[in-house]
Design a protein around this motif. Structure first.
Motif: not given
Length: 257
Positions: A237-257
């Motif tokens: 869910r946060k990965r999708e938020t990042a895709r829509l509303h930011a330019d790049a994610p700083i991610a870990e775990g499930a956020g890395l896809g």
């Protein structure tokens, strides 16, 4: 009503960065504290090597040792991760390197050692830790010394807007960012504090708490040409938020896809 003059002051006091200077920021996903997990501690050379090996950018944290060396570690105190107790800042860098992560055979690394490991393969985001009453200029000087001669893509960032200001004045070639959050833990909970931090920092980019996206503040900055990174992206869910509303994610775990 109050937000209109604040946004006008944003445009007056903060100029968008040169796209050629910051364009690379949006081209990567950054492994938050390295590619760590249950079997691999955060902010360790092994976690950073694992991230670089799969083509992820790196985000790391910096504390300052007693002898003024930039050390890669998140917490002010040692005991959560390391087989020792007390404040990291009370110990010299040589001693900190001898400590061992719990159940491991390696210790806390210097920033310069991390950069030698990365060797410009992937970009590095360097978050400089700060808190009220802390001599942040000494930490900035330590990080600048650690970066001396490094030619890989890198940026410094901090919740403390004085970090970006220090690098703007003393190391203007360094890309600099402002980290922000809006929840009860943060120091920029009100709109006024967020804008004031922006004006002090005059950063090249923003790293914003993903749980506070989307919002007008970051939307305005993106439209003006400021890259907006977001953290910590740790779910689909946060990965999708990042895709829509930011330019790049700083991610870990499930956020890395």
């Amino acid at each position: 009503m109050r937000s209109l003059p604040l946004r006008a002051l944003d445009r007056l006091l903060t100029s968008p960065p040169d796209p050629a200077r910051v364009g690379w920021l949006a081209q990567w996903t950054y492994a938050h504290r390295g590619l760590h997990g249950d079997d691999l501690p955060e902010n360790t050379l092994l976690a950073f090597a694992a991230a670089a090996d799969v083509g992820l950018g790196i985000e790391c944290d910096i504390q300052r040792s007693a002898d003024g060396t930039a050390m890669v570690f998140h917490d002010w105190d040692l005991e959560r991760l390391v087989e020792s107790e007390g404040a990291l800042g009370l110990h010299a860098s040589d001693f900190l390197e001898t400590l061992r992560y719990r159940g491991r055979e390696f210790g806390i690394a210097r920033l310069v050692t991390l950069l030698e490991l990365v060797d410009a393969r992937v970009p590095v985001l360097i978050e400089i830790k700060s808190r009220p009453g802390y001599d942040i200029e000494r930490s900035c000087t330590a990080v600048e010394a650690g970066l001396s001669g490094y030619r890989g893509r890198h940026a410094v960032m901090s919740f403390d807007p004085r970090v970006s200001r220090w690098f703007r004045e003393n190391s203007p070639q360094t890309v600099r960012g402002l980290v922000m959050r809006e929840d009860a833990v943060g120091h920029t909970r009100s709109a006024w504090h967020r804008h004031l931090a922006l004006w002090i920092a005059r950063p090249d980019f923003i790293a914003y708490h993903v749980d506070a996206l989307p919002n007008r503040f970051t939307g305005d900055l993106r439209r003006r040409g400021f890259p907006v990174l977001t953290w910590t992206v740790d779910s689909a869910r946060k990965r999708e938020t990042a895709r829509l509303h930011a330019d790049a994610p700083i991610a870990e775990g499930a956020g890395l896809g």
